[in-house]
Structure formats: structure tokens, C-alpha cells
Design an enzyme around this catalytic site. Structure first.
Site: not given
Length: 374
Positions: A156-158
């Protein structure tokens, strides 16, 4: 003396199309009016909720976003479609995601003064991949003429920071001389443009970084990667349930729960203290405190999140020089946000300056890299 890990190159590809808040909200409100008129009877009966209006002012206040870039603008503002128009490509054509990945990769290679022959591994790490297999990374590897190996990662966003972590470890272990990490965030197809609370959040972009050792990096070039830190904690508050299982469950494969959705207030309340604690602990392993850093390249999800995290760390509001914001024009670019901030705001740092790249997102997941200008 052991070799040092170097972040030697960064590349940023920006789509040619953008959508302003005013454009997006005008389209959404027209869609809401049409939906409410078509479903007037059910709404009056109370069996269906009416679609509420929104405003550009609400979006900017809630998120700090003023506009977003998009790979394909056609179709998104059409109230009878509300999603991008993308043509399906044949198997022997470069996929859309590989296409933007290649563009960012080329920029990173130039920035690092590298060629394809210098790279041993390609990691495509992002929020969504266009398909399950073959890996987008292997397609990109082929397109760039890179020998060695490649693989995809989804965090995801990481995803960007976690991908750079893997690159750091491979170079440190000697399994690769240099690793190209690419974040082709083609997220617009997964956005529910009919949902007032989330349709404005994301934008498309592609970033790339190169990690190598000081044995191969140009002298004095780039940033030394001092250390990495990662943590994950399961949460249902940010989800995207699209996947092949729906072929067997007979559920609507494009239903609202299959697209991006979140419990925004819970995410804000839970992630902000997690991120601040994560960064504090990371710095402490080096005997550092937040005020020792020259630059914070934070995940670009929401201006209010970044403001609160910076305030928790510094005890005051961070300046735009200390913690640059790019989400006003790029919106939430998923995992690429902190890399965009780095790409656009690192040239002024001088030898010895410290900075941190940090992402936080679904999972929950948080990843950080402490760097020092060479």
C-alpha cells in the site's frame, strides 16, 4: 571498513493531465443530482440514501489537496461513466503501468549516472499492480535491458520505503551491486469517483530510486542510507478488496467495497501517533532527536496528518522548508508521496545534513529511511 549504502538517484514522472478540485467537484455534484433524480422514489421512501453535494473548499480544508495528476483524464468527469477510459493492450504491448515505470526509471538512471548494465535487480513496489503475473518488474527489466532479476511488492502507501529497504538489504548483503526501485502509482482505476468522501484523494504518478554502495556510487554524490525501520499492524480501516476471488464468490467485482475505501477519522486518530512514535524511535537508535534533522520527506496523504505528526515531533508547526508539502498539486500519490517530496526538495541540502523519508498507510504500515547528504 564495511561499505556504505547510498541513495544515488531519484526519478519523477508526472502525467500530462491534471484535474482541479473545481473540475472534480462540478462533475461529482452533477453525478449526485442525476443519481438522486433517477432514484427519487427510493430516496423518498427511505430505502436509498441520497448522494450529498460537495465543494472544492471542503476538499481543500479536509485534505490540503487542490488538484491531482491523472494518467487518463477522459471518462473521469463523465457523470455516466465516472472512471478513466483505458484501452486494453495486447500481451505483446508494454502495459500502462510498465510504461510509466520505465519513464521514472530512466530519470533515476540519469540522476545516478548509471546505465542498465549497472543494475542487478528491479523492484516494482506500489499500492496496486495491473496484473498478478508476469511481474510488472520483470516487464520493466526487459524494457530497460537490465540483466539479473525483478519482482513486485505490494505494501500500500508504504510500498516505496519498504522496497527501498529490500534494496538496502540486497546491496548490503552483496546479492546486487545496484537496485532500481520503482513506484508506478497508477491508482485512478481503483478510485470510486462516485464517493464524496474519497473521490478526491488520489493522483497518478511514478517515482524511482537507485540504491547502491559507496564502492560504485560517484564520489560525493547522493545520500548515505544510515538505517531503515519498518512496522506493520493489521487494521481494516483502509481497504481495497478487489481480487480474483470474486470470480468464485459471485460478488460484484467492481462494488464499492472492492475499490479504495477507508474510515478516515479512525485512520487519522490511530496513524498519527504511530508515525510520530516510529520516527522518534528510529532517530533514537542514532542518538538523534527530531530537531537534528534538516528535512522531513513525509508521506503525502493529508495536510492535517502531516501537520499533526510534525507538531508531535518538534513541539511546533514545521516550516515548509523542514517538511515540504507536494500533495496540494499531486494529491495522495500512494507510496510515491514521500519520494516526490524528496525528488523536488533535496537539492539545497549540504554535506552532513540529515533527513528522513517516512511513509504510513494501509496495513497499517510505516517505513522510514534515515539519510545523510554526502
Amino acid at each position: 571498513m564495511s561499505k556504505k549504502m547510498i541513495l544515488s538517484g531519484v526519478g519523477l514522472w508526472t502525467p500530462e493531465h491534471s484535474i482541479t478540485n473545481e473540475e472534480l467537484i462540478s462533475s461529482y455534484n452533477a453525478y449526485a443530482d442525476h443519481f438522486n433524480e433517477v432514484n427519487k422514489v427510493q430516496i423518498e421512501e427511505g430505502s436509498l440514501a441520497a448522494k450529498p453535494h460537495s465543494s472544492a473548499e471542503f476538499v481543500e480544508k479536509a485534505s490540503g489537496i487542490k488538484s491531482r495528476y491523472i494518467y487518463a483524464k477522459e471518462g473521469v468527469l463523465d457523470i455516466h461513466r465516472m472512471r478513466p477510459v483505458l484501452e486494453e493492450r495486447s500481451d505483446d504491448q508494454l502495459s500502462q503501468q510498465a510504461e510509466i515505470a520505465v519513464e521514472a526509471a530512466k530519470k533515476a538512471l540519469i540522476n545516478a549516472n548509471k546505465t542498465a548494465s549497472d543494475i542487478d535487480a528491479v523492484i516494482v513496489s506500489c499500492a496496486y499492480t495491473q496484473r498478478s503475473y508476469p511481474a510488472i518488474a520483470i516487464e520493466v527489466q526487459e524494457a530497460l535491458g537490465i540483466e539479473g532479476f525483478g519482482f513486485d511488492m505490494l505494501v500500500a502507501c508504504s510500498a516505496a520505503t519498504f522496497g527501498m529497504h529490500r534494496a538496502y538489504e540486497m546491496v548490503a548483503a552483496g546479492t546486487a551491486r545496484a537496485v532500481l526501485v520503482i513506484n508506478p502509482e497508477l491508482v485512478s482505476p481503483q478510485i470510486n469517483y462516485t464517493d464524496r468522501d474519497s473521490h478526491f484523494i488520489f493522483g497518478d504518478v511514478a517515482t524511482a530510486t537507485i540504491v547502491e554502495s559507496d564502492e560504485t556510487a560517484a564520489p560525493g554524490h547522493g545520500f548515505e542510507l544510515l538505517s531503515t525501520k519498518a512496522v506493520t499492524k493489521f487494521s481494516n480501516n483502509i481497504r481495497s478488496n478487489f481480487g480474483y476471488i470474486t470470480h468464485s464468490t459471485d460478488a460484484d467485482p467492481y462494488g464499492p467495497d472492492k475499490l479504495f475505501h477507508q474510515e478516515g477519522r479512525k485512520v487519522f486518530k490511530e496513524v498519527c501517533p504511530m508515525a510520530a512514535e516510529h520516527i522518534t524511535e528510529h532517530l533514537a537508535t542514532h542518538g538523534l532527536v527530531p530537531s537534528d534533522l534538516k528535512r522531513w520527506w513525509l508521506h503525502q496523504a493529508n495536510i492535517n496528518m502531516n501537520t499533526l505528526i510534525s507538531k508531535k515531533l518538534l513541539g511546533r508547526d514545521a516550516t515548509r522548508e523542514e517538511a515540504p508539502i507536494v500533495l496540494d498539486t499531486y494529491a495522495n500519490a500512494a507510496s510515491a508521496g514521500s519520494v516526490i517530496a524528496f525528488a523536488l526538495h533535496h537539492q539545497d541540502l549540504v554535506k552532513g545534513d540529515l533527513g528522513i523519508l517516512c511513509s504510513f498507510g494501509a496495513g497499517y504500515s510505516i517505513g522510514s529511511l534515515l539519510v545523510q547528504k554526502r
